[in-house]
Design an enzyme around this catalytic site. Structure first.
Site, short mmCIF file in Angstrom:
data_model
loop_
_atom_site.label_atom_id
_atom_site.label_comp_id
_atom_site.label_asym_id
_atom_site.label_seq_id
_atom_site.Cartn_x
_atom_site.Cartn_y
_atom_site.Cartn_z
N ASP A 1 0.87 -1.18 0.00
CA ASP A 1 0.00 0.00 0.00
C ASP A 1 0.91 1.24 0.00
O ASP A 1 1.46 1.60 -1.03
CB ASP A 1 -0.89 -0.12 1.25
CG ASP A 1 -1.95 0.94 1.36
OD1 ASP A 1 -2.60 1.25 0.36
OD2 ASP A 1 -2.14 1.46 2.47
N LYS B 1 -1.27 -1.53 -4.54
CA LYS B 1 -2.04 -0.29 -4.78
C LYS B 1 -1.03 0.80 -5.13
O LYS B 1 -0.65 1.59 -4.25
CB LYS B 1 -2.79 0.11 -3.51
CG LYS B 1 -3.81 -0.88 -2.98
CD LYS B 1 -4.49 -0.27 -1.76
CE LYS B 1 -5.35 -1.23 -1.03
NZ LYS B 1 -5.89 -0.67 0.24
N VAL C 1 -9.75 -3.55 0.81
CA VAL C 1 -10.19 -4.88 0.39
C VAL C 1 -10.08 -5.90 1.53
O VAL C 1 -9.33 -5.71 2.50
CB VAL C 1 -9.38 -5.38 -0.83
CG1 VAL C 1 -9.61 -4.49 -2.03
CG2 VAL C 1 -7.89 -5.49 -0.50
N ASP D 1 -8.20 -9.12 6.25
CA ASP D 1 -9.31 -8.84 7.17
C ASP D 1 -9.75 -7.39 7.18
O ASP D 1 -9.05 -6.49 6.73
CB ASP D 1 -8.87 -9.18 8.59
CG ASP D 1 -7.90 -8.12 9.14
OD1 ASP D 1 -6.88 -7.87 8.49
OD2 ASP D 1 -8.19 -7.52 10.19
P1 5GP Z 1 1.83 -0.38 3.84
O1 5GP Z 1 2.86 -0.42 4.88
O2 5GP Z 1 2.32 -0.77 2.46
O3 5GP Z 1 1.08 0.91 3.82
O4 5GP Z 1 0.73 -1.39 4.27
C1 5GP Z 1 0.82 -2.69 4.00
C2 5GP Z 1 -0.10 -3.44 4.92
O5 5GP Z 1 -1.31 -2.75 5.15
C3 5GP Z 1 -0.49 -4.74 4.26
O6 5GP Z 1 0.36 -5.75 4.70
C4 5GP Z 1 -1.87 -4.97 4.74
O7 5GP Z 1 -1.83 -5.75 5.90
C5 5GP Z 1 -2.40 -3.62 5.09
N1 5GP Z 1 -3.34 -3.15 4.07
C6 5GP Z 1 -3.10 -2.34 3.02
N2 5GP Z 1 -4.18 -2.18 2.27
C7 5GP Z 1 -5.16 -2.91 2.86
C8 5GP Z 1 -6.52 -3.17 2.55
O8 5GP Z 1 -7.11 -2.71 1.55
N3 5GP Z 1 -7.19 -4.01 3.40
C9 5GP Z 1 -6.61 -4.57 4.49
N4 5GP Z 1 -7.33 -5.33 5.26
N5 5GP Z 1 -5.32 -4.34 4.82
C10 5GP Z 1 -4.60 -3.53 4.00
#
Ligand code: 5GP
Ligand code: MG
Length: 181
Positions: free
Chosen positions: A105, A133, A155, A161
């Site tokens: 993300d 994303k 999602v 979850d």
């Molecule tokens: P980042 O550190 O890249 O912002 O976040 C990654 C983590 O955020 C992923 O491992 C995931 O657990 C969580 N995450 C990101 N997008 C989503 C989403 O749409 N739904 C859920 N449930 N978790 C997300």
């Protein structure tokens, strides 16, 4: 936090996921064909279904380990501050490692985990994410393999979850809040 009412709209079917997992696993198999042992590291908890499907497609000597990094808590926004809640059980120095993430993300989680594990001197380290994303990225990182690029939607399903619910859905769906105008 009170649970806001929501429904889940279909985004990626179980059939589409299975087909993509097969393709990705073939690429992983090719990349690590000479491995003595591949340590497949699942990032808990969202990757547990994905890692289960990936390892069963790999005809390689595989070990499975898990690492838990904090990210979202119970909300739908990244905290940007990554903490390691559970570290690997095994050593990875000199080993081939595949990190399995559910979603990239902002990129903070994957970047932090890759930095942490690379400091332990694996022979080779590659990353795979089921979902990406790209429009949300805040740090410069991407997985070596990605299942699907998706828009900026929250999602659930296939291990992922919302406040610990919906991990058991066989497909990926997007959360649509019913109290939004
Ligand atoms: P980042 O550190 O890249 O912002 O976040 C990654 C983590 O955020 C992923 O491992 C995931 O657990 C969580 N995450 C990101 N997008 C989503 C989403 O749409 N739904 C859920 N449930 N978790 C997300
Ligand atoms: Mg995660």
């Amino acid at each position: 936090m009170a649970q806001r009412p929501y429904v889940i709209d279909m985004m990626i079917s179980a059939k589409q996921i299975a087909a993509r997992v097969e393709e990705l696993s073939q690429d992983i198999q090719d990349e690590f064909s000479d491995t003595e042992k591949l340590v497949v590291v699942g990032l808990l908890r969202g990757s547990f279904v994905f890692i289960a499907d990936v390892v069963r497609e790999l005809d390689l000597p595989v070990e499975v380990d898990f690492l838990e990094a904090s990210s979202y808590g119970d909300g739908t926004e990244s905290s940007r501050e990554v903490r390691i809640l559970k570290d690997l059980r095994g050593e990875i120095a000199g080993r081939d490692v595949l990190v399995v993430e559910d979603i990239v993300d902002t990129g903070f989680t994957l970047k932090h985990v890759v930095g942490l594990l690379k400091a332990r001197s694996p022979r080779k380290l590659k990353t795979i994410a089921l979902l990406d994303k790209p429009s949300r990225r805040e740090v410069d990182i991407s997985a070596d393999w990605t299942g699907f690029e998706i828009p900026d939607e929250f999602v659930v399903g296939y291990g992922i979850d919302f406040a610990q619910r919906d991990r058991n859905l066989p497909h990926i769906g997007k959360v649509r809040f019913l109290d939004e105008g």
